[in-house]
Design an enzyme around this catalytic site. Structure first.
Site, PDB file in Angstrom:
ATOM      1  N   LYS A 218       0.967  -1.231  -0.034  1.00  0.00           N
ATOM      2  CA  LYS A 218      -0.006   0.088   0.108  1.00  0.00           C
ATOM      3  C   LYS A 218       0.822   1.483   0.044  1.00  0.00           C
ATOM      4  O   LYS A 218       1.753   1.206   0.955  1.00  0.00           O
ATOM      5  CB  LYS A 218      -0.919  -0.018   1.198  1.00  0.00           C
ATOM      6  CG  LYS A 218      -1.839   1.076   1.410  1.00  0.00           C
ATOM      7  CD  LYS A 218      -2.944   1.152   2.389  1.00  0.00           C
ATOM      8  CE  LYS A 218      -3.594   2.535   2.585  1.00  0.00           C
ATOM      9  NZ  LYS A 218      -4.608   2.352   3.794  1.00  0.00           N
TER      10      LYS A 218
ATOM     11  N   LYS B  68      -2.314  -1.533  -3.809  1.00  0.00           N
ATOM     12  CA  LYS B  68      -3.155  -0.585  -3.755  1.00  0.00           C
ATOM     13  C   LYS B  68      -2.453   0.860  -3.864  1.00  0.00           C
ATOM     14  O   LYS B  68      -1.268   1.012  -2.910  1.00  0.00           O
ATOM     15  CB  LYS B  68      -4.125  -0.386  -2.466  1.00  0.00           C
ATOM     16  CG  LYS B  68      -4.762   0.798  -2.065  1.00  0.00           C
ATOM     17  CD  LYS B  68      -5.178   0.805  -0.773  1.00  0.00           C
ATOM     18  CE  LYS B  68      -5.956   2.130  -0.363  1.00  0.00           C
ATOM     19  NZ  LYS B  68      -6.451   2.189   0.755  1.00  0.00           N
TER      20      LYS B  68
HETATM   21  C1  PBG Z   1      -7.197   3.121   5.544  1.00  0.00           C
HETATM   22  C2  PBG Z   1      -7.593   3.298   4.138  1.00  0.00           C
HETATM   23  C3  PBG Z   1      -7.414   4.104   3.397  1.00  0.00           C
HETATM   24  C4  PBG Z   1      -8.030   3.665   2.119  1.00  0.00           C
HETATM   25  C5  PBG Z   1      -8.675   2.522   2.114  1.00  0.00           C
HETATM   26  N1  PBG Z   1      -8.477   2.190   3.382  1.00  0.00           N
HETATM   27  C6  PBG Z   1      -6.963   5.721   3.206  1.00  0.00           C
HETATM   28  C7  PBG Z   1      -5.527   5.830   3.473  1.00  0.00           C
HETATM   29  O1  PBG Z   1      -4.677   4.908   3.690  1.00  0.00           O
HETATM   30  O2  PBG Z   1      -5.347   7.026   3.613  1.00  0.00           O
HETATM   31  C8  PBG Z   1      -8.361   4.362   0.540  1.00  0.00           C
HETATM   32  C9  PBG Z   1      -9.117   3.802  -0.426  1.00  0.00           C
HETATM   33  C10 PBG Z   1      -9.531   4.787  -1.378  1.00  0.00           C
HETATM   34  O3  PBG Z   1      -8.830   5.906  -1.704  1.00  0.00           O
HETATM   35  O4  PBG Z   1     -10.619   4.506  -2.087  1.00  0.00           O
HETATM   36  N2  PBG Z   1      -8.378   3.033   6.438  1.00  0.00           N
END
Ligand code: PBG
Length: 325
Positions: free
Chosen positions: A196, A250
Site C-alpha cells: 500500500k 493499492k
Molecule cells: C485506511 C484506508 C484508506 C483507504 C482504504 N483504507 C485511506 C488511507 O490510507 O489514507 C483508501 C481507499 C480509497 O482511496 O479508495 N483505512
C-alpha cells in the site's frame, strides 16, 4: 508475402474478439466498498465520489442486498463514527457502526456474499493517523498492533468473513492472526493491504470517511514510497509468512507493474484496490464531456485484471456488474 495480413483476422467481428479475449472480467471479480456512517437518518452523498454515499445501517443493508442481486462477490465495509478519540476506540466497540452493520448484513444476506471489514484506526482517531501517536509525533507500531488485534476480534465476532488490515504497521498480520486464533476465530480470513503506497489518490476517500490528518501530516512514515517496487515484493512475502490469506496492491492503475510482479511472486489470491481518486478522475473528466466515462471505467478495470489481479475492489462495482451481466 508482405504486407503480412495475419493480425487483423481475429479482430474482425465481436464474436471472434470474444473467442480470443485473453482477459475475462466478470462480476465475480468485483468487490464493492460500502461506507456506513453513525448518527444519520438518511444516506449522505459524497461529492468527490459521484454515485457513492455514506449509508445508514439500514440503507447499507439494502445496498448489500442489491449488490448480491447483481452477482457481486464481496463487499468491504468502512465505518464513519460519530465520535473520534486519540486511540480510535470506536473501531473495536462491539456496538460500533461497522460491527452493527456487519451483523445486520449477515442477518439479511447470509452467506450469499463475502463480508469484509477494513481494519484500521484512521476513521476513528481524532488525529487521523492509522495508529496511536506518541508524544514525539511518531506513530507507535507495537502499541497500534494491540489495538488492531482488538478491532479484528470485534469484526470477526460481528460476522466478518475477512478482515483487511490497511494501516501498514509492521507485524500487523501476525498480531491479528494470533488474536483471532486465540479466541477461536480460526475461520476468519485476512486480506492484507500488503503493498500500500502513500498515494495522493486517496483524497476522495478521506472525504468519504471525514478524515483529516492533524497538522498537515501525511502517512509516508508507514505507507510505501511510490518510487519503489522491490519493497512491495518484500512486504507481500512477509505478509504471506505472517498468515495473510489474500494480499492486496493499492492503488491499482498507477501500480500495474506492482500487480504483475506480485502475482508472479506469491500463490495466494491477489487483490487490487482501484481507489477513490482513480474512480473520481474518470467521473470528473466524463462530467466535462472529455471522455466516455463508462467506457474508460471498463477499460481501466479490465486492465487491472489483465495485469494479474484476481479480485478488484472498485467503487464502480455495481455499474460494471450491470454492464457485464
Ligand atoms: C485506511 C484506508 C484508506 C483507504 C482504504 N483504507 C485511506 C488511507 O490510507 O489514507 C483508501 C481507499 C480509497 O482511496 O479508495 N483505512
Amino acid at each position: 508475402m508482405f504486407p503480412e495480413r495475419r493480425m487483423r483476422r481475429l479482430r474482425r467481428t465481436p464474436a471472434l474478439r470474444r473467442l480470443v479475449a485473453e482477459t475475462r472480467l466478470g462480476v465475480d471479480d468485483l468487490i464493492a466498498p460500502v461506507f456506513v456512517r453513525e448518527g444519520i437518518d438518511a444516506p449522505v452523498p459524497i461529492p468527490s465520489l459521484p454515485g457513492v454515499v455514506q449509508h445508514t445501517v439500514p440503507s447499507a443493508v439494502d445496498e448489500v442486498d442489491r449488490l448480491v442481486g447483481l452477482g457481486i462477490s464481496g463487499v468491504i465495509v468502512f465505518g464513519v463514527p460519530e465520535r473520534k478519540d486519540a486511540t480510535g476506540s470506536g473501531a473495536w466497540d462491539p456496538d460500533g457502526v461497522v460491527q452493527v452493520a456487519l451483523s445486520s448484513m449477515r442477518d439479511r444476506v447470509g452467506d450469499a456474499v463475502v463480508l469484509m471489514a477494513d481494519l484500521c484506526l484512521d476513521e476513528y482517531t481524532d488525529h487521523g493517523h492509522c495508529g496511536l501517536v506518541r508524544a514525539d509525533g511518531a506513530v507507535d507500531n507495537d502499541a497500534t498492533l494491540e489495538c488492531y488485534a482488538r478491532v479484528g476480534l470485534a469484526q470477526a465476532t460481528a460476522g466478518a468473513d475477512v478482515v483487511a488490515p490497511s494501516g501498514m504497521m509492521d507485524g500487523q498480520v501476525a498480531a491479528i492472526r494470533a488474536a483471532l486464533d486465540a479466541a477461536g476465530n480460526t475461520d476468519t480470513a485476512i486480506l492484507a493491504y500488503a503493498a500500500k503506497y502513500a498515494s495522493a489518490l486517496y483524497g476522495p476517500f478521506r472525504d468519504a470517511v471525514d478524515v483529516t490528518i492533524a497538522d498537515g501530516g501525511d502517512r509516508r512514515a508507514y505507507q510505501q514510497d511510490p518510487r519503489n517496487v522491490r519493497e512491495s515484493l518484500t512486504e507481500v512475502r512477509l505478509d504471506v509468512d505472517e498468515g495473510a490469506d489474500l494480499v492486496m496492491v493499492k492503488p491499482a492503475l498507477a501500480y500495474l507493474d506492482v500487480v504483475a510482479r506480485v502475482r508472479d511472486a506469491v500463490d495466494v489470491p491477489v487483490a487490487a484496490y482501484h481507489v477513490s481518486g482513480e474512480y473520481a478522475m474518470v467521473h470528473a473528466a466524463a462530467a466535462n464531456g472529455w471522455i466516455d466515462g463508462p467506457a474508460v471505467m471498463l477499460e481501466h478495470v479490465s486492465a487491472i485484471k489483465r495485469a494479474g489481479a484476481d479480485l478488484i475492489l472498485t467503487y464502480a462495482a455495481a455499474d460494471l456488474a450491470e454492464v457485464l451481466a
